[in-house]
Every structure is written in C-alpha cells, then in structure tokens.
Design a protein around this motif. Sequence first.
Motif, PDB file in Angstrom:
ATOM      1  N   ASN A  94       0.843  -1.197   0.000  1.00 48.92           N
ATOM      2  CA  ASN A  94       0.000   0.000   0.000  1.00 48.92           C
ATOM      3  C   ASN A  94       0.882   1.252   0.000  1.00 48.92           C
ATOM      4  OD1 ASN A  94       0.733   0.610   2.745  1.00 48.92           O
ATOM      5  ND2 ASN A  94      -0.842  -0.808   3.452  1.00 48.92           N
ATOM      6  N   ALA A  95       0.271   2.402  -0.099  1.00 48.85           N
ATOM      7  CA  ALA A  95       1.017   3.662  -0.191  1.00 48.85           C
ATOM      8  C   ALA A  95       1.898   3.887   1.027  1.00 48.85           C
ATOM      9  CB  ALA A  95       0.043   4.831  -0.380  1.00 48.85           C
ATOM     10  N   ALA A  96       1.403   3.570   2.208  1.00 53.31           N
ATOM     11  CA  ALA A  96       2.199   3.771   3.423  1.00 53.31           C
ATOM     12  C   ALA A  96       3.434   2.867   3.424  1.00 53.31           C
ATOM     13  CB  ALA A  96       1.344   3.509   4.660  1.00 53.31           C
ATOM     14  N   GLN A  97       3.271   1.627   2.981  1.00 54.51           N
ATOM     15  CA  GLN A  97       4.408   0.711   2.926  1.00 54.51           C
ATOM     16  C   GLN A  97       5.425   1.152   1.882  1.00 54.51           C
ATOM     17  OE1 GLN A  97       1.870  -2.680   2.317  1.00 54.51           O
ATOM     18  NE2 GLN A  97       2.321  -3.491   4.372  1.00 54.51           N
ATOM     19  N   LEU A  98       4.948   1.629   0.743  1.00 53.48           N
ATOM     20  CA  LEU A  98       5.866   2.146  -0.270  1.00 53.48           C
ATOM     21  C   LEU A  98       6.655   3.344   0.265  1.00 53.48           C
ATOM     22  CD1 LEU A  98       3.632   1.835  -3.444  1.00 53.48           C
ATOM     23  CD2 LEU A  98       5.712   0.522  -2.940  1.00 53.48           C
ATOM     24  N   GLU A  99       5.998   4.165   1.038  1.00 48.95           N
ATOM     25  CA  GLU A  99       6.682   5.311   1.644  1.00 48.95           C
ATOM     26  C   GLU A  99       7.740   4.837   2.643  1.00 48.95           C
ATOM     27  OE1 GLU A  99       7.810   9.146   1.947  1.00 48.95           O
ATOM     28  OE2 GLU A  99       6.404   8.315   0.505  1.00 48.95           O
ATOM     29  N   GLU A 100       7.415   3.813   3.415  1.00 45.77           N
ATOM     30  CA  GLU A 100       8.402   3.246   4.341  1.00 45.77           C
ATOM     31  C   GLU A 100       9.641   2.774   3.578  1.00 45.77           C
ATOM     32  OE1 GLU A 100       7.028   0.879   7.973  1.00 45.77           O
ATOM     33  OE2 GLU A 100       5.334   0.675   6.574  1.00 45.77           O
ATOM     34  N   ARG A 102      10.690   3.875   0.647  1.00 44.38           N
ATOM     35  CA  ARG A 102      11.392   5.067   0.160  1.00 44.38           C
ATOM     36  C   ARG A 102      12.240   5.703   1.261  1.00 44.38           C
ATOM     37  NH1 ARG A 102       6.432   5.983  -2.010  1.00 44.38           N
ATOM     38  NH2 ARG A 102       6.316   5.585  -4.225  1.00 44.38           N
ATOM     39  N   ASN A 103      11.771   5.596   2.486  1.00 40.87           N
ATOM     40  CA  ASN A 103      12.480   6.184   3.624  1.00 40.87           C
ATOM     41  C   ASN A 103      13.519   5.242   4.237  1.00 40.87           C
ATOM     42  OD1 ASN A 103      11.114   8.637   3.447  1.00 40.87           O
ATOM     43  ND2 ASN A 103       9.388   7.845   4.650  1.00 40.87           N
ATOM     44  N   LYS A 105      13.172   2.056   5.307  1.00 36.14           N
ATOM     45  CA  LYS A 105      12.727   1.011   6.235  1.00 36.14           C
ATOM     46  C   LYS A 105      12.843  -0.339   5.538  1.00 36.14           C
ATOM     47  CE  LYS A 105      11.056   3.740   9.437  1.00 36.14           C
ATOM     48  NZ  LYS A 105      10.430   3.960  10.587  1.00 36.14           N
TER      49      LYS A 105
END
Length: 155
Positions: A94-100, A102-103, A105
Amino acid sequence: MELDLDLAAEALSNGPRRRFSDWPIADVPFGPAGVYAIWADDSLLYIGMSWRDHRQDPRAKGVHSRLASHASGRRSGDQFNVYICDHDVIPDLNAAQLEELRNGKRILDRLTKQYIGEHLEFSVWIAPDGATARAVEHELRGVGLNGERPSLNPR
C-alpha cells in the motif's frame, strides 16, 4: 531412479502438508537430503531440494535447513523468498508501505515471512542421498506433480 521419482511424486502430492505458520515442525528431520513442494491452497508454486546430507557431511542439516530458510522470509540468499516477495508481496504494497521503503525502512523480509506463514504450506520427501534428491528435483520441476508444473520455478 524411476522408482525414486514415483515415490517422491506420491509423497509430495499426497503426503501430509504442513503450514509454514507452524514452523519449526518436529517431524521434518535435521540432516537428510530431500525434495519438497510448496503449495498455495492446491496450486503448486515451487519444487526445491537440499542435496547436502548428514550421511556424507556431518555438519549438513539437509531439507530442514532449506525449509527453515524459507520460513524465515529473509530474501538474502534465498531465491524462493525473492520469488514470493516479487510475485506476491511487492504488488500488494500500500502507499504507506511504499513510503516506508522510500524512507529506508526494511520491511520486505518481515512482509515476506508474514505472507509465507499466512498462505503457504509444504510437503516433503526424504531422499536416500543428495544425488538422488538433486536428480528427482530436476525431473519433477519439468514434469510437475499430477500434471501441474511449479509456477515459480518450472524447468
């Protein structure tokens, strides 16, 4: 070899299936070489093997070690886990996991382990030796089990 191929196919197709969520499993022995099939419901995903056998190498942990590696979800050094991550985990991020990601994680190994535990099971055939395990795995990847070739690693 024909007899070993038939015995292996029978054990992998109709023998007990165990869920990765139950790992470690006491009746998967340490030491001997073997061949295993990994299933998602009734779909054959993967046929693998461990050729290292404690009868030739006392340090070998055999098929138990390979299945433990798969159960861990760690992608480094485990091609099956890479396949599962690429095929089943990454497409559903999901978008939150993709952001993780990218950061920086490191979430993919954890998610891969979770997916394997929730969705996959395996069956095992213990081989008489490593050479037989290698040959049987090679043949079964080509012909499959009950006419179904493994979707992730057909030959």
